[in-house]
Motif scaffolding. Structure first.
Motif, mmCIF file in Angstrom:
data_model
loop_
_atom_site.group_PDB
_atom_site.id
_atom_site.type_symbol
_atom_site.label_atom_id
_atom_site.label_comp_id
_atom_site.label_asym_id
_atom_site.label_seq_id
_atom_site.Cartn_x
_atom_site.Cartn_y
_atom_site.Cartn_z
ATOM 1 N N HIS A 1 0.824 -1.221 0.000
ATOM 2 C CA HIS A 1 0.000 0.000 0.000
ATOM 3 C C HIS A 1 0.857 1.269 0.000
ATOM 4 N N ASP A 2 2.013 1.209 0.686
ATOM 5 C CA ASP A 2 2.818 2.436 0.820
ATOM 6 C C ASP A 2 3.824 2.626 -0.317
ATOM 7 N N GLY A 3 3.689 1.811 -1.369
ATOM 8 C CA GLY A 3 4.535 2.012 -2.557
ATOM 9 C C GLY A 3 5.842 1.246 -2.532
ATOM 10 N N ARG A 4 6.134 0.568 -1.417
ATOM 11 C CA ARG A 4 7.343 -0.259 -1.377
ATOM 12 C C ARG A 4 7.057 -1.622 -2.019
ATOM 13 N N LYS A 5 8.096 -2.458 -2.076
ATOM 14 C CA LYS A 5 7.945 -3.805 -2.641
ATOM 15 C C LYS A 5 8.542 -4.821 -1.678
ATOM 16 N N VAL A 6 7.989 -6.027 -1.691
ATOM 17 C CA VAL A 6 8.594 -7.122 -0.923
ATOM 18 C C VAL A 6 9.929 -7.470 -1.586
ATOM 19 N N LYS A 7 10.984 -7.530 -0.778
ATOM 20 C CA LYS A 7 12.311 -7.863 -1.329
ATOM 21 C C LYS A 7 12.308 -9.276 -1.912
ATOM 22 N N LYS A 8 13.045 -9.438 -2.982
ATOM 23 C CA LYS A 8 13.199 -10.779 -3.558
ATOM 24 C C LYS A 8 14.262 -11.546 -2.779
ATOM 25 N N GLY A 9 14.149 -12.876 -2.847
ATOM 26 C CA GLY A 9 15.159 -13.721 -2.219
ATOM 27 C C GLY A 9 15.013 -13.872 -0.716
ATOM 28 N N LEU A 10 13.852 -13.489 -0.162
ATOM 29 C CA LEU A 10 13.643 -13.562 1.296
ATOM 30 C C LEU A 10 12.605 -14.587 1.712
ATOM 31 N N ILE A 11 11.442 -14.566 1.018
ATOM 32 C CA ILE A 11 10.304 -15.405 1.425
ATOM 33 C C ILE A 11 9.865 -16.222 0.217
ATOM 34 N N PHE A 12 9.826 -17.532 0.398
ATOM 35 C CA PHE A 12 9.485 -18.442 -0.691
ATOM 36 C C PHE A 12 8.344 -19.356 -0.259
ATOM 37 N N ARG A 13 7.537 -19.779 -1.228
ATOM 38 C CA ARG A 13 6.447 -20.722 -0.974
ATOM 39 C C ARG A 13 6.575 -21.884 -1.952
ATOM 40 N N SER A 14 6.100 -23.060 -1.552
ATOM 41 C CA SER A 14 6.306 -24.223 -2.423
ATOM 42 C C SER A 14 5.346 -25.354 -2.074
ATOM 43 N N ALA A 15 5.286 -26.324 -2.992
ATOM 44 C CA ALA A 15 4.721 -27.636 -2.680
ATOM 45 C C ALA A 15 5.808 -28.436 -1.942
ATOM 46 N N ASP A 16 5.555 -29.718 -1.661
ATOM 47 C CA ASP A 16 6.576 -30.470 -0.914
ATOM 48 C C ASP A 16 7.862 -30.591 -1.721
ATOM 49 N N LEU A 17 8.966 -30.842 -1.013
ATOM 50 C CA LEU A 17 10.308 -30.729 -1.598
ATOM 51 C C LEU A 17 10.978 -32.075 -1.805
ATOM 52 N N THR A 18 10.230 -33.160 -1.587
ATOM 53 C CA THR A 18 10.855 -34.479 -1.559
ATOM 54 C C THR A 18 11.481 -34.874 -2.896
ATOM 55 N N GLY A 19 10.953 -34.321 -4.006
ATOM 56 C CA GLY A 19 11.453 -34.719 -5.330
ATOM 57 C C GLY A 19 12.574 -33.861 -5.877
ATOM 58 N N LEU A 20 13.090 -32.929 -5.080
ATOM 59 C CA LEU A 20 14.169 -32.052 -5.571
ATOM 60 C C LEU A 20 15.342 -32.884 -6.093
ATOM 61 N N THR A 21 15.829 -32.525 -7.271
ATOM 62 C CA THR A 21 16.975 -33.232 -7.848
ATOM 63 C C THR A 21 18.276 -32.665 -7.260
ATOM 64 N N ALA A 22 19.377 -33.365 -7.508
ATOM 65 C CA ALA A 22 20.685 -32.884 -7.040
ATOM 66 C C ALA A 22 20.991 -31.513 -7.645
ATOM 67 N N GLU A 23 20.579 -31.334 -8.900
ATOM 68 C CA GLU A 23 20.781 -30.049 -9.589
ATOM 69 C C GLU A 23 19.918 -28.953 -8.936
ATOM 70 N N ASP A 24 18.660 -29.299 -8.602
ATOM 71 C CA ASP A 24 17.780 -28.355 -7.899
ATOM 72 C C ASP A 24 18.414 -27.906 -6.588
ATOM 73 N N ILE A 25 18.945 -28.870 -5.856
ATOM 74 C CA ILE A 25 19.511 -28.571 -4.530
ATOM 75 C C ILE A 25 20.740 -27.676 -4.673
ATOM 76 N N ARG A 26 21.552 -27.942 -5.672
ATOM 77 C CA ARG A 26 22.727 -27.079 -5.912
ATOM 78 C C ARG A 26 22.280 -25.643 -6.175
ATOM 79 N N TYR A 27 21.237 -25.497 -6.986
ATOM 80 C CA TYR A 27 20.713 -24.173 -7.316
ATOM 81 C C TYR A 27 20.126 -23.491 -6.072
ATOM 82 N N LEU A 28 19.351 -24.228 -5.286
ATOM 83 C CA LEU A 28 18.688 -23.646 -4.111
ATOM 84 C C LEU A 28 19.679 -23.274 -3.007
#
Length: 258
Positions: free
Chosen positions: A28-55
């Protein structure tokens, strides 16, 4: 427009659905939520080794899980880096706010849009999981960047995202748009679910389930309406449910917004 927003927020992962950065949304006050702080997801059990390296590059402090023990045991979250893992079930370990949720035949055959709306009404009131999650959000310097998630990252996580974003001053219409994006990001997840449903439902009943189980604005509206009915204002709700006073709220905003 929607696909542009999705590609901007959705992380390029092979093994997890609906993993999104909640940053970039305007307040409302014209600011923005910073990126790279708060993430949402489905379950993480299937993350690949490449996904984990990236995350790992996000250096998460915390992964917060809304699922119950049976769900988490069946599909456990992997360790990504040095982050802590916490899990407090939104529906209670006894599924108090979604009695038939995880017994497939009962769930599919008894599901109605009205009943699901009632689950959303109950979720944000006196809920131990959201109380714990918001206590962690109230100490952002210790707990962010963080990921919060459930099974599909849409219902329990959708309500959690609404609580966080409303606290940060993001307008409800923007929060609703963000919530409804899960209908796009979860197309494959829903397809799998509807295939399972087809073992128990056919014809018109199956089509009705597919229509009703997709996300609808009335679900999230039911959560917010329930908060206002119980507490009068969201500010009062923050204070009474989470002990987040206006001073604490300003501190959270100053950390999370730019």
């Amino acid at each position: 427009m929607e696909s542009m927003v999705v590609s901007e927020q959705l992380l390029p992962l092979k093994g997890a659905y609906n993993f999104r950065d909640m940053g970039g949304l305007k307040t409302h006050d014209g600011r923005k939520v910073k990126k790279g702080l708060i993430f949402r997801s489905a379950d993480l059990t299937g993350l690949t080794a490449e996904d984990i390296r990236y995350l790992k590059t996000f250096d998460f402090r915390l992964i917060y899980d809304y699922r119950d023990k049976a769900e988490a045991d069946q599909r456990p979250d992997p360790q990504i880096g040095r982050e802590r893992h916490e899990r407090v079930a939104v529906n209670g370990e006894d599924k108090a706010t979604a009695h038939s949720e995880w017994e497939p035949e009962t769930f599919y055959k008894t599901f109605t849009r009205e009943k699901f709306t009632q689950v959303y009404e109950q979720m944000p009131i006196r809920n131990a999981s959201y109380r714990r999650m918001m206590s962690l959000v109230a100490q952002p310097e210790k707990n962010m960047p963080f990921v919060h998630h459930c099974a599909g990252g849409r219902d329990r996580t959708g309500v959690g995202a609404m609580l966080i974003l409303t606290t940060l001053g993001v307008p409800f219409e923007t929060i609703m748009d963000d919530y409804m994006l899960s209908n796009l990001t979860l197309v494959d997840y829903h397809k799998e679910l509807f295939e399972e449903a087809s073992q128990y439902l056919t014809g018109r009943a199956l089509k009705q389930f597919e229509e009703d189980f997709s996300l609808h604005e009335e679900f999230l509206e039911a959560s917010m309406d329930s908060i206002i009915a119980a507490y009068g204002t969201f500010d009062h709700y923050l204070t009474m449910e989470f002990r987040i006073t206006s001073d604490v709220r300003e501190r959270i905003k100053n950390f999370c917004l730019e």
